[in-house]
Design a protein around this motif. Structure first.
Motif, mmCIF file in Angstrom:
data_model
loop_
_atom_site.group_PDB
_atom_site.id
_atom_site.type_symbol
_atom_site.label_atom_id
_atom_site.label_comp_id
_atom_site.label_asym_id
_atom_site.label_seq_id
_atom_site.Cartn_x
_atom_site.Cartn_y
_atom_site.Cartn_z
ATOM 1 N N ALA A 116 0.835 -1.204 0.000
ATOM 2 C CA ALA A 116 0.000 0.000 0.000
ATOM 3 C C ALA A 116 0.872 1.257 0.000
ATOM 4 O O ALA A 116 0.556 2.239 -0.682
ATOM 5 N N ALA A 117 1.966 1.239 0.740
ATOM 6 C CA ALA A 117 2.881 2.385 0.749
ATOM 7 C C ALA A 117 3.511 2.576 -0.631
ATOM 8 O O ALA A 117 3.633 3.707 -1.123
ATOM 9 N N CYS A 118 3.899 1.477 -1.274
ATOM 10 C CA CYS A 118 4.467 1.566 -2.624
ATOM 11 C C CYS A 118 3.415 2.030 -3.630
ATOM 12 O O CYS A 118 3.734 2.779 -4.554
ATOM 13 N N GLN A 119 2.177 1.613 -3.455
ATOM 14 C CA GLN A 119 1.101 2.069 -4.328
ATOM 15 C C GLN A 119 0.914 3.580 -4.175
ATOM 16 O O GLN A 119 0.690 4.284 -5.157
ATOM 17 N N THR A 120 1.026 4.068 -2.957
ATOM 18 C CA THR A 120 0.922 5.507 -2.714
ATOM 19 C C THR A 120 2.055 6.247 -3.418
ATOM 20 O O THR A 120 1.822 7.256 -4.095
ATOM 21 N N ALA A 121 3.267 5.763 -3.281
ATOM 22 C CA ALA A 121 4.412 6.389 -3.953
ATOM 23 C C ALA A 121 4.252 6.297 -5.471
ATOM 24 O O ALA A 121 4.591 7.252 -6.195
ATOM 25 N N TRP A 122 3.724 5.190 -5.953
ATOM 26 C CA TRP A 122 3.481 5.017 -7.388
ATOM 27 C C TRP A 122 2.493 6.069 -7.891
ATOM 28 O O TRP A 122 2.685 6.669 -8.948
ATOM 29 N N MET A 123 1.416 6.307 -7.101
ATOM 30 C CA MET A 123 0.415 7.295 -7.488
ATOM 31 C C MET A 123 1.034 8.701 -7.561
ATOM 32 O O MET A 123 0.738 9.459 -8.482
ATOM 33 N N TYR A 124 1.887 9.037 -6.608
ATOM 34 C CA TYR A 124 2.510 10.355 -6.630
ATOM 35 C C TYR A 124 3.533 10.476 -7.752
ATOM 36 O O TYR A 124 3.720 11.550 -8.307
ATOM 37 N N SER A 125 4.195 9.381 -8.108
ATOM 38 C CA SER A 125 5.110 9.456 -9.245
ATOM 39 C C SER A 125 4.336 9.740 -10.530
ATOM 40 O O SER A 125 4.814 10.466 -11.400
ATOM 41 N N LEU A 126 3.122 9.192 -10.650
ATOM 42 C CA LEU A 126 2.269 9.501 -11.803
ATOM 43 C C LEU A 126 1.958 10.988 -11.873
ATOM 44 O O LEU A 126 1.899 11.568 -12.953
ATOM 45 N N LYS A 127 1.756 11.575 -10.721
ATOM 46 C CA LYS A 127 1.408 13.001 -10.651
ATOM 47 C C LYS A 127 2.529 13.875 -11.207
ATOM 48 O O LYS A 127 2.271 14.925 -11.790
ATOM 49 N N TYR A 128 3.766 13.446 -11.033
ATOM 50 C CA TYR A 128 4.903 14.278 -11.416
ATOM 51 C C TYR A 128 5.534 13.919 -12.759
ATOM 52 O O TYR A 128 6.460 14.586 -13.201
ATOM 53 N N ILE A 129 5.063 12.873 -13.422
ATOM 54 C CA ILE A 129 5.597 12.528 -14.747
ATOM 55 C C ILE A 129 5.109 13.560 -15.763
ATOM 56 O O ILE A 129 3.925 13.860 -15.840
ATOM 57 N N ARG A 130 6.047 14.094 -16.520
ATOM 58 C CA ARG A 130 5.717 15.019 -17.602
ATOM 59 C C ARG A 130 6.190 14.378 -18.910
ATOM 60 O O ARG A 130 7.390 14.268 -19.160
ATOM 61 N N ALA A 140 -9.075 -5.599 -0.522
ATOM 62 C CA ALA A 140 -9.825 -4.563 0.187
ATOM 63 C C ALA A 140 -8.924 -3.789 1.144
ATOM 64 O O ALA A 140 -8.971 -2.553 1.199
ATOM 65 N N VAL A 141 -8.112 -4.493 1.902
ATOM 66 C CA VAL A 141 -7.213 -3.835 2.857
ATOM 67 C C VAL A 141 -6.159 -3.022 2.119
ATOM 68 O O VAL A 141 -5.851 -1.890 2.498
ATOM 69 N N TRP A 142 -5.608 -3.579 1.045
ATOM 70 C CA TRP A 142 -4.597 -2.876 0.249
ATOM 71 C C TRP A 142 -5.150 -1.566 -0.304
ATOM 72 O O TRP A 142 -4.515 -0.514 -0.199
ATOM 73 N N MET A 143 -6.353 -1.620 -0.862
ATOM 74 C CA MET A 143 -6.966 -0.416 -1.428
ATOM 75 C C MET A 143 -7.298 0.600 -0.335
ATOM 76 O O MET A 143 -7.058 1.800 -0.489
ATOM 77 N N ALA A 144 -7.843 0.123 0.778
ATOM 78 C CA ALA A 144 -8.201 1.027 1.873
ATOM 79 C C ALA A 144 -6.957 1.686 2.469
ATOM 80 O O ALA A 144 -6.950 2.898 2.719
ATOM 81 N N LEU A 145 -5.917 0.902 2.694
ATOM 82 C CA LEU A 145 -4.682 1.481 3.222
ATOM 83 C C LEU A 145 -4.089 2.494 2.253
ATOM 84 O O LEU A 145 -3.582 3.547 2.678
ATOM 85 N N THR A 146 -4.166 2.205 0.974
ATOM 86 C CA THR A 146 -3.661 3.143 -0.021
ATOM 87 C C THR A 146 -4.423 4.458 0.054
ATOM 88 O O THR A 146 -3.828 5.543 0.021
ATOM 89 N N LEU A 147 -5.739 4.389 0.192
ATOM 90 C CA LEU A 147 -6.542 5.612 0.317
ATOM 91 C C LEU A 147 -6.167 6.403 1.568
ATOM 92 O O LEU A 147 -6.038 7.630 1.528
ATOM 93 N N VAL A 148 -5.990 5.698 2.671
ATOM 94 C CA VAL A 148 -5.603 6.368 3.916
ATOM 95 C C VAL A 148 -4.217 7.000 3.767
ATOM 96 O O VAL A 148 -4.002 8.151 4.154
ATOM 97 N N PHE A 149 -3.269 6.262 3.184
ATOM 98 C CA PHE A 149 -1.922 6.801 2.989
ATOM 99 C C PHE A 149 -1.934 8.008 2.051
ATOM 100 O O PHE A 149 -1.205 8.983 2.274
ATOM 101 N N LEU A 150 -2.744 7.950 0.994
ATOM 102 C CA LEU A 150 -2.829 9.086 0.068
ATOM 103 C C LEU A 150 -3.358 10.331 0.761
ATOM 104 O O LEU A 150 -2.815 11.434 0.587
ATOM 105 N N LYS A 151 -4.407 10.175 1.549
ATOM 106 C CA LYS A 151 -4.980 11.332 2.251
ATOM 107 C C LYS A 151 -3.987 11.873 3.280
ATOM 108 O O LYS A 151 -3.811 13.088 3.404
ATOM 109 N N ALA A 152 -3.327 10.987 4.012
ATOM 110 C CA ALA A 152 -2.337 11.432 4.999
ATOM 111 C C ALA A 152 -1.183 12.168 4.312
ATOM 112 O O ALA A 152 -0.719 13.201 4.807
#
Length: 130
Positions: free
Chosen positions: A16-30, A83-95
């Motif tokens: 879930a932590a890696c998924q969060t980092a993956w999501m933020y890397s998507l945000k910064y790819i140009r 379910a836990v992976w997705m929920a933790l990812t959402l919590v980590f993203l918001k945090a």
């Protein structure tokens, strides 16, 4: 067996932590900057690396996320793990948004994040024990 199951839950948190980092890397790819990369300058701090680092993070965190999730699902039931992976990812993203990106939050968002957390704990408690 207790150690293996506990380790699987840690792998799931890591995924879930890696998924969060993956999501933020998507945000910064140009993509425009990636297309402009040249062999002669891709390693330089002023031209190539700022475009290359988010892409490398995207690949690295994507691979680690997939591997950790696959390892966790060996002992955790698939539906519970997802379910836990997705929920933790959402919590980590918001945090991350609140603490690192300095975005605002509301009490209703906090209430729903607490509901997600209760759901995660509930899935852990009622899940099958091997």
């Amino acid at each position: 067996m207790i150690k293996q199951t506990t380790l699987s839950w840690l792998y799931l948190c890591g995924a879930a932590a890696c998924q969060t980092a993956w999501m933020y890397s998507l945000k910064y790819i140009r993509l425009e900057d990636l297309k402009a990369l040249r062999w002669a300058t891709f390693y330089r701090l002023d031209s190539g690396l700022p475009a290359l680092i988010p892409w490398l993070a995207y690949v690295l965190f994507g691979i680690i996320n997939t591997v950790l999730l696959a390892i966790a699902m060996r002992t955790i039931p698939t539906t519970t793990a997802f379910a836990v992976w997705m929920a933790l990812t959402l919590v980590f993203l918001k945090a991350t948004d609140v603490f690192w990106m300095k975005t605002t939050w509301s009490w209703s968002e906090l209430m729903f994040i607490l509901l997600i957390t209760v759901g995660i704990i509930g899935l852990k408690l009622v899940g099958p024990t091997d």
